[in-house]
Scaffold this motif. Sequence first.
Motif, PDB file in Angstrom:
ATOM      1  N   ILE A  26       1.044   3.341  -5.334  1.00 22.18           N
ATOM      2  CA  ILE A  26       0.706   4.280  -4.370  1.00 22.18           C
ATOM      3  C   ILE A  26       0.171   5.586  -5.042  1.00 22.18           C
ATOM      4  O   ILE A  26       1.139   6.356  -5.775  1.00 22.18           O
ATOM      5  CB  ILE A  26       1.665   4.594  -3.452  1.00 22.18           C
ATOM      6  N   ALA A  27      -1.009   6.201  -5.162  1.00 22.49           N
ATOM      7  CA  ALA A  27      -1.403   7.051  -5.938  1.00 22.49           C
ATOM      8  C   ALA A  27      -1.276   8.547  -5.593  1.00 22.49           C
ATOM      9  O   ALA A  27      -2.306   9.390  -5.636  1.00 22.49           O
ATOM     10  CB  ALA A  27      -2.939   6.922  -6.607  1.00 22.49           C
ATOM     11  N   GLY A  28      -0.300   8.738  -4.762  1.00 23.04           N
ATOM     12  CA  GLY A  28      -0.372  10.065  -4.283  1.00 23.04           C
ATOM     13  C   GLY A  28      -0.502  10.703  -2.843  1.00 23.04           C
ATOM     14  O   GLY A  28      -1.444   9.819  -2.076  1.00 23.04           O
ATOM     15  N   ASP A  29      -0.177  11.858  -2.367  1.00 20.82           N
ATOM     16  CA  ASP A  29      -0.473  12.268  -1.032  1.00 20.82           C
ATOM     17  C   ASP A  29       0.083  11.210   0.150  1.00 20.82           C
ATOM     18  O   ASP A  29      -0.791  10.843   0.775  1.00 20.82           O
ATOM     19  CB  ASP A  29      -1.913  12.592  -0.948  1.00 20.82           C
ATOM     20  N   VAL A  30       1.072  10.562  -0.153  1.00 18.95           N
ATOM     21  CA  VAL A  30       1.814   9.666   0.708  1.00 18.95           C
ATOM     22  C   VAL A  30       1.995  10.451   2.153  1.00 18.95           C
ATOM     23  O   VAL A  30       1.654   9.958   3.113  1.00 18.95           O
ATOM     24  CB  VAL A  30       3.109   9.355   0.146  1.00 18.95           C
ATOM     25  N   TYR A  31       2.393  11.950   2.073  1.00 18.84           N
ATOM     26  CA  TYR A  31       2.819  12.625   3.208  1.00 18.84           C
ATOM     27  C   TYR A  31       2.514  14.138   3.135  1.00 18.84           C
ATOM     28  O   TYR A  31       2.143  14.390   2.024  1.00 18.84           O
ATOM     29  CB  TYR A  31       4.346  12.412   3.542  1.00 18.84           C
ATOM     30  N   GLU A  32       2.531  14.695   4.226  1.00 20.42           N
ATOM     31  CA  GLU A  32       2.247  16.075   4.065  1.00 20.42           C
ATOM     32  C   GLU A  32       3.805  16.730   4.228  1.00 20.42           C
ATOM     33  O   GLU A  32       4.511  16.597   5.270  1.00 20.42           O
ATOM     34  CB  GLU A  32       1.651  16.713   5.446  1.00 20.42           C
ATOM     35  N   ALA A  54       6.962  -7.112  -2.816  1.00 19.92           N
ATOM     36  CA  ALA A  54       6.380  -6.480  -4.429  1.00 19.92           C
ATOM     37  C   ALA A  54       7.199  -5.257  -4.833  1.00 19.92           C
ATOM     38  O   ALA A  54       7.785  -4.653  -3.988  1.00 19.92           O
ATOM     39  CB  ALA A  54       4.911  -6.365  -4.252  1.00 19.92           C
ATOM     40  N   LYS A  55       7.189  -4.933  -6.036  1.00 22.21           N
ATOM     41  CA  LYS A  55       7.636  -3.757  -6.524  1.00 22.21           C
ATOM     42  C   LYS A  55       6.443  -2.587  -6.291  1.00 22.21           C
ATOM     43  O   LYS A  55       5.418  -2.832  -6.622  1.00 22.21           O
ATOM     44  CB  LYS A  55       7.795  -3.907  -8.082  1.00 22.21           C
ATOM     45  N   VAL A  56       7.200  -1.372  -6.001  1.00 16.19           N
ATOM     46  CA  VAL A  56       6.175  -0.350  -5.569  1.00 16.19           C
ATOM     47  C   VAL A  56       6.463   0.817  -6.201  1.00 16.19           C
ATOM     48  O   VAL A  56       7.526   1.444  -6.801  1.00 16.19           O
ATOM     49  CB  VAL A  56       6.691  -0.014  -4.040  1.00 16.19           C
ATOM     50  N   PHE A  57       5.115   1.488  -6.986  1.00 14.32           N
ATOM     51  CA  PHE A  57       5.310   2.732  -7.682  1.00 14.32           C
ATOM     52  C   PHE A  57       4.711   3.903  -7.139  1.00 14.32           C
ATOM     53  O   PHE A  57       3.326   3.555  -6.544  1.00 14.32           O
ATOM     54  CB  PHE A  57       4.778   2.353  -9.032  1.00 14.32           C
ATOM     55  N   ILE A  58       5.356   4.799  -6.943  1.00 11.65           N
ATOM     56  CA  ILE A  58       4.400   6.167  -6.490  1.00 11.65           C
ATOM     57  C   ILE A  58       4.286   7.069  -7.676  1.00 11.65           C
ATOM     58  O   ILE A  58       5.481   7.544  -8.292  1.00 11.65           O
ATOM     59  CB  ILE A  58       5.232   6.674  -5.188  1.00 11.65           C
ATOM     60  N   TYR A 109       9.938   2.738  -7.171  1.00 12.83           N
ATOM     61  CA  TYR A 109      10.133   3.603  -8.320  1.00 12.83           C
ATOM     62  C   TYR A 109       8.978   4.824  -8.049  1.00 12.83           C
ATOM     63  O   TYR A 109       7.985   4.651  -7.659  1.00 12.83           O
ATOM     64  CB  TYR A 109       9.824   2.884  -9.422  1.00 12.83           C
ATOM     65  N   VAL A 110       9.749   6.064  -7.920  1.00 19.21           N
ATOM     66  CA  VAL A 110       8.771   7.264  -7.910  1.00 19.21           C
ATOM     67  C   VAL A 110       9.106   8.020  -9.442  1.00 19.21           C
ATOM     68  O   VAL A 110      10.060   8.311  -9.807  1.00 19.21           O
ATOM     69  CB  VAL A 110       9.614   8.305  -7.050  1.00 19.21           C
ATOM     70  N   VAL A 148      -1.022   4.622 -12.887  1.00 20.97           N
ATOM     71  CA  VAL A 148      -1.195   5.327 -11.248  1.00 20.97           C
ATOM     72  C   VAL A 148      -0.946   6.834 -11.280  1.00 20.97           C
ATOM     73  O   VAL A 148      -0.041   7.270 -11.645  1.00 20.97           O
ATOM     74  CB  VAL A 148      -0.051   4.635 -10.424  1.00 20.97           C
ATOM     75  N   ILE A 149      -1.974   7.500 -10.661  1.00 22.58           N
ATOM     76  CA  ILE A 149      -2.023   8.713 -10.975  1.00 22.58           C
ATOM     77  C   ILE A 149      -3.019   9.549  -9.765  1.00 22.58           C
ATOM     78  O   ILE A 149      -3.886   8.903  -9.360  1.00 22.58           O
ATOM     79  CB  ILE A 149      -2.413   9.161 -12.453  1.00 22.58           C
ATOM     80  N   HIS A 150      -2.630  10.875  -9.629  1.00 25.30           N
ATOM     81  CA  HIS A 150      -3.235  11.528  -8.342  1.00 25.30           C
ATOM     82  C   HIS A 150      -4.008  12.653  -9.273  1.00 25.30           C
ATOM     83  O   HIS A 150      -3.708  13.378  -9.982  1.00 25.30           O
ATOM     84  CB  HIS A 150      -2.310  12.229  -7.695  1.00 25.30           C
TER      85      HIS A 150
END
Length: 339
Positions: free
Chosen positions: A52-58, A79-83, A107-108, A153-155
């Motif tokens: 998940i490449a960022g801006d998950v929420y406000e 699955a394994k999740v990376f933010i 993992y964040v 994974v990057i914003h």
Amino acid sequence: MKIVHISDLHLKKFYNGDLPIEITKELIEDVWKSFYEVSKYINKISADIVLIAGDVYEREFFNMSDMNRFLEIIKSIDAKVFISCGNHDYLDDDSLWNRVELPKNLYVFTNEFSYVDLEDLGARIFGISYDSFKFNKILEEPQLSHEHKNILVIHSDLKDDRYLPLSKDFLNKFSYVALGHIHKRQKVMDRVFYSGSIEPHSFKDTGDRGIIIYDTDKDEIEFKDFSSKDFVTLEYEISKDDSLQEILREVQKLLDDGNLYRIKLKGKHKNHSQISEFLNSNLDAYYFEIIDEVKNDLDIYEVFRDDYLVKNFLESFDDTESLAKNLAIEYLLEQYNGI
Ligand SMILES: [Mn+2]
């Protein structure tokens, strides 16, 4: 190995403009629903990694109960999740991330450029989280592994100094780069993608919205649409002889259930001042707004044929003054129509 690439959920984003509050709330809820659908899909295809490449929420609107709701969905994913956090959900001391216990499969990334090895999958996942709305840091050379697939994974806005711009040389070092920030899905180069947002957030957000699935064994990239409503801008050219009822019928045919429409009316019509009002009261749609660009189809000399004052005035313009003359004509016809 199957990688699912998601970005720019913008959970709790309020529509930036003029929508009824009920619709704004529904749009916010749509993102939750789509993300929930995505989570089920991830399990269905037995994906191994979710990026998940960022801006998950406000940040401004996302509260603890939202965070718990988000984490419940994450927990349901096999699955394994990376933010890597972006500019709207940046990670600092005040972040909600510091106040929750992360699920085992999440993992964040910190504010340092770093990586996590997944030995069972033979993957090394690189990432970094923003620490403020603007984030520009020179990233050190990635510690690439020859035994792993190196994945990032990057914003990033590749061209904007405020949002961690990255060079093509840098991007080229990885087997896959999951980018976030740009809401329109796009390929930057081979195996470097913006997945785009999963829901549109404004009339600027046209086209499909969803996620990218990258199968590393087959080296195949697939896109899957998850958006529930579309923002559609359409133009309708009015024929000058159409009745208001005919215009209504034709415009109505262009509208599907559940989408949001911006309807640009073009053309010429003698009742041009009544058209948008008539459509506003009679069109049936989840949401629509009308941009009325219909011109008058009246002949000024016909309308004012007995008015010598107006005729003399119009004749007083010479050939070099056609722009002013047209403006005057437009103004006079508007007055005539009582706008
Ligand atoms: Mn962003």
